[in-house]
Design a protein around this motif. Structure first.
Motif, PDB file in Angstrom:
ATOM      1  N   ARG A   1      26.533  35.136  42.496  1.00 29.67           N
ATOM      2  CA  ARG A   1      27.187  36.434  42.410  1.00 29.67           C
ATOM      3  C   ARG A   1      28.623  36.229  41.951  1.00 29.67           C
TER       4      ARG A   1
ATOM      5  N   SER B   1      32.657  38.023  42.075  1.00 35.00           N
ATOM      6  CA  SER B   1      33.552  38.970  42.724  1.00 35.00           C
ATOM      7  C   SER B   1      34.674  39.256  41.732  1.00 35.00           C
ATOM      8  N   CYS B   2      35.010  40.513  41.571  1.00 35.61           N
ATOM      9  CA  CYS B   2      36.061  40.888  40.628  1.00 35.61           C
ATOM     10  C   CYS B   2      37.324  41.307  41.370  1.00 35.61           C
ATOM     11  N   THR B   3      38.452  40.924  40.821  1.00 32.43           N
ATOM     12  CA  THR B   3      39.752  41.356  41.344  1.00 32.43           C
ATOM     13  C   THR B   3      40.565  41.907  40.185  1.00 32.43           C
TER      14      THR B   3
ATOM     15  N   CYS C   1      37.115  37.657  37.217  1.00 27.90           N
ATOM     16  CA  CYS C   1      35.912  37.438  38.022  1.00 27.90           C
ATOM     17  C   CYS C   1      35.985  36.057  38.661  1.00 27.90           C
ATOM     18  N   HIS C   2      35.474  35.961  39.875  1.00 29.63           N
ATOM     19  CA  HIS C   2      35.456  34.716  40.641  1.00 29.63           C
ATOM     20  C   HIS C   2      34.000  34.424  41.004  1.00 29.63           C
TER      21      HIS C   2
ATOM     22  N   LYS D   1      37.255  30.848  38.256  1.00 29.14           N
ATOM     23  CA  LYS D   1      37.709  32.192  37.928  1.00 29.14           C
ATOM     24  C   LYS D   1      37.891  32.294  36.424  1.00 29.14           C
TER      25      LYS D   1
END
Length: 121
Positions: free
Chosen positions: A61, A63-65, A83-84, A94
């Motif tokens: 998956r 994860s976006c920041t 995205c990470h 990242k």
């Protein structure tokens, strides 16, 4: 050099840069800043294509920041979408997905619209 050191495109037009290149190799023909910009944008598009292909095959998956900030001098606002994810060796990675100039207010609605536009692209 321009990409790795984040130099401006007009670096190739700087008097001392031209002099140093000429001293190293007088036969070397410098390109214009417009050609340099075009070449860099071509590299950017190719790297973007490779990143999207990589992310499409990613099993983990993501994860976006977002980071949002304003230039102190010009008052322009910028948004960076990152995205990470954890790779196959369990190393956190990242990647920047998008870096755009933020138009409009910094409300949650405006920010979410920009982020959605970035993700849809």
């Amino acid at each position: 050099m321009i990409i790795n050191h984040e130099y401006p495109f007009n670096k190739v037009e700087h008097e001392y840069f031209k002099e140093i290149v000429n001293n190293l190799n007088p036969q070397f023909k410098l390109i214009s800043r417009n050609t340099l910009k075009s070449d860099c944008m071509g590299i950017y598009q190719e790297e973007k294509r490779k990143l999207y292909k990589f992310l499409d095959k990613l099993d983990s998956r993501i994860s976006c920041t977002i980071d949002l900030w304003s230039s102190e001098h010009t008052k322009d606002a910028y948004l960076c979408l990152t995205c990470h994810f954890v790779d196959e060796e369990w190393v956190l990675q990242k990647k920047i997905l998008s870096f755009v100039k933020m138009e409009g207010d910094h409300t949650g609605d405006d920010i979410s619209k920009v982020v959605m536009d970035c993700l849809l692209k």
